[in-house]
Motif scaffolding. Structure first.
Motif, PDB file in Angstrom:
ATOM      1  N   ASN A 176      51.765  31.635  30.581  1.00  0.00           N
ATOM      2  CA  ASN A 176      51.214  30.643  31.505  1.00  0.00           C
ATOM      3  C   ASN A 176      51.797  29.252  31.246  1.00  0.00           C
ATOM      4  OD1 ASN A 176      49.541  32.235  33.128  1.00  0.00           O
ATOM      5  ND2 ASN A 176      47.854  32.171  31.654  1.00  0.00           N
ATOM      6  N   TRP A 207      40.111  28.943  40.784  1.00  0.00           N
ATOM      7  CA  TRP A 207      40.826  30.186  41.048  1.00  0.00           C
ATOM      8  C   TRP A 207      41.712  30.579  39.872  1.00  0.00           C
ATOM      9  CZ3 TRP A 207      42.828  28.863  46.668  1.00  0.00           C
ATOM     10  CH2 TRP A 207      41.722  28.800  47.530  1.00  0.00           C
ATOM     11  N   ASP A 208      41.859  31.885  39.705  1.00  0.00           N
ATOM     12  CA  ASP A 208      42.724  32.418  38.647  1.00  0.00           C
ATOM     13  C   ASP A 208      44.121  32.740  39.172  1.00  0.00           C
ATOM     14  OD1 ASP A 208      40.690  32.782  36.375  1.00  0.00           O
ATOM     15  OD2 ASP A 208      39.709  33.781  38.060  1.00  0.00           O
ATOM     16  N   LYS A 222      48.830  26.956  39.124  1.00  0.00           N
ATOM     17  CA  LYS A 222      48.175  28.250  39.255  1.00  0.00           C
ATOM     18  C   LYS A 222      49.211  29.345  39.525  1.00  0.00           C
ATOM     19  CE  LYS A 222      43.873  26.735  39.032  1.00  0.00           C
ATOM     20  NZ  LYS A 222      42.906  27.194  38.017  1.00  0.00           N
ATOM     21  N   LEU A 258      47.150  37.968  36.424  1.00  0.00           N
ATOM     22  CA  LEU A 258      45.855  37.870  35.734  1.00  0.00           C
ATOM     23  C   LEU A 258      45.979  38.202  34.249  1.00  0.00           C
ATOM     24  CD1 LEU A 258      43.538  39.517  38.421  1.00  0.00           C
ATOM     25  CD2 LEU A 258      43.382  37.153  37.606  1.00  0.00           C
ATOM     26  N   GLY A 265      34.118  35.737  38.501  1.00  0.00           N
ATOM     27  CA  GLY A 265      35.555  35.886  38.342  1.00  0.00           C
ATOM     28  C   GLY A 265      35.951  37.333  38.137  1.00  0.00           C
ATOM     29  N   PRO A 266      37.239  37.619  38.166  1.00  0.00           N
ATOM     30  CA  PRO A 266      38.301  36.669  38.500  1.00  0.00           C
ATOM     31  C   PRO A 266      38.338  36.351  39.994  1.00  0.00           C
ATOM     32  CG  PRO A 266      39.223  38.858  38.194  1.00  0.00           C
ATOM     33  CD  PRO A 266      37.777  38.957  37.842  1.00  0.00           C
TER      34      PRO A 266
END
Length: 391
Positions: A332, A261-262, A290, A325, A193-194
């Motif tokens: 979030n 996935w980020d 996401k 990110l 990652g990321p």
């Protein structure tokens, strides 16, 4: 059960997208015959029929005509192959994804003609020279016109009195599987990652230069690209240790890639081929909750600019990915709540049901139907319940 004949430029077993989503749901009401473009072969012409789902049969013509697609030279051969598809006396609904197949309407005696304009095909690379002429003819013949998003609706609404906007929708339950990070696809387990990911067709709509700059600016970012490469010279693709091509994958695998996935990417080039697109993946990314970053595609920017980061230049795009990110848990959570609200207002089930209703109520040959929903209302209601959703 009435027959629904679909002429499509996309193969059923290609990327699972609008045609497959709609037809698997409309098969509740119709016996669907999905006619693909011809496959070049030696020997006698024949029609390969494959049952791919309940009430859906894919009909793949095999001919020795040395031209691709629904070319003029293919038409007489195809007419012979398709002549006995429908029982004598039955009047099918005929649905077009490509105007190039319009000559095949002759002899079918349709009860209704539908044009589902999911893309501005004339804007794609190397379109057939007859495409625009045949689309004009199809718009004159069609009883119903559906468009794949608000931009396409704006382009077609004044060319047909019974046009309706059905933007991209989503199978929310399928993509919510990605909320469980534990299901991340094993094929990306070796990728540290990321992870910043994209899935879809990698063609002239994909900004290879942007992805190349992203990979160079942040070598620690791992860019995962899932999907077939079409109409692009492999030499033009970005190549770096942190760019990973996973190839074409099945629809069932997409939530597994999303789960790992980020940040999700919509790195579309800003050119003629993307002027009217309404990407299905934007809502799928939202169903997975996401963070997403897109170039300023109209049908992403206008309805979803408050929840999808929009960036015009490569520098802005990279900065937007950095912000996504770096978001806090609280940020979030706020973003995810907004995404759930958007996703709750649409589904492929609702879209297919509304289309079936319009087909059932349409008067064949009568184009002057009640006025469709104004584009301003479509855009305004994207953040709220949308009565007519698209694919």
């Amino acid at each position: 059960m009435q027959t629904l004949i679909v002429f499509c430029h996309l193969r059923w077993d290609f990327v699972f997208q609008r045609p497959q989503h709609l037809m698997t749901r409309l098969a509740e009401h119709y016996n669907i015959l999905f006619i693909e473009e011809p496959v070049q072969t030696e020997g006698p012409a024949h029609l390969k029929k494959t049952a791919v789902a309940p009430n859906i049969t894919v009909c793949q013509p095999h001919t020795n005509v040395p031209h691709y697609g629904f070319h003029d030279d293919q038409i007489p051969v195809l007419q012979g192959l398709l002549s006995d598809l429908v029982p004598e006396g039955e009047r099918p609904v005929v649905w077009f994804y490509t105007p190039m197949a319009l000559p095949l309407l002759q002899g079918l005696d349709p009860a209704l003609v539908v044009y589902d304009c999911m893309d501005e095909l004339a804007a794609f690379k190397n379109p057939p020279k007859q495409l625009l002429q045949r689309e004009s003819a199809l718009l004159n013949i069609a009883d119903l016109v559906f468009t794949g998003g608000p931009s396409l609706y704006e382009a077609k609404k004044n060319r047909h009195a019974n046009a309706h906007c059905f933007s991209s929708s989503v199978d929310a339950a399928h993509f919510r599987q990605a909320l469980d990070a534990a299901i991340s696809h094993p094929d990306q387990a070796h990728v540290a990652g990321p992870r910043l990911g994209f899935y879809g067709v990698i063609d002239e709509r994909f900004d290879t230069g942007l992805v190349r700059e992203m990979a160079a600016a942040h070598p620690e970012w791992q860019i995962v690209l899932v999907g077939p490469v079409v109409k692009i010279d492999p030499a033009e693709l970005p190549r770096a240790d942190n760019v990973h091509y996973m190839g074409q994958r099945g629809y069932q695998e997409l939530p597994q890639f999303l789960a790992g996935w980020d940040v999700c990417l919509l790195p579309f080039a800003m050119n003629e081929s993307t002027k009217f697109i309404s990407p299905t993946k934007v809502l799928e990314y939202m169903a997975a909750e996401k963070p997403s970053v897109s170039t300023p595609i109209t049908d992403v920017k206008v309805p979803y600019g408050d929840v999808v980061a929009i960036a015009e230049t490569p520098a802005e795009y990279i900065a937007a990915c950095e912000r996504m990110l770096a978001q806090s848990a609280e940020e979030n959570a706020t973003m995810a709540k907004r995404m759930r609200e958007v996703v709750a207002n649409t589904s492929w089930d609702k879209t297919a049901a509304r289309m079936h209703e319009l087909i059932s109520n349409a008067v064949p040959g009568k184009k002057a139907r009640p006025a469709p929903v104004a584009i301003e209302a479509v855009i305004e209601k994207r953040a709220e319940p949308l009565p007519v959703q698209a694919a």
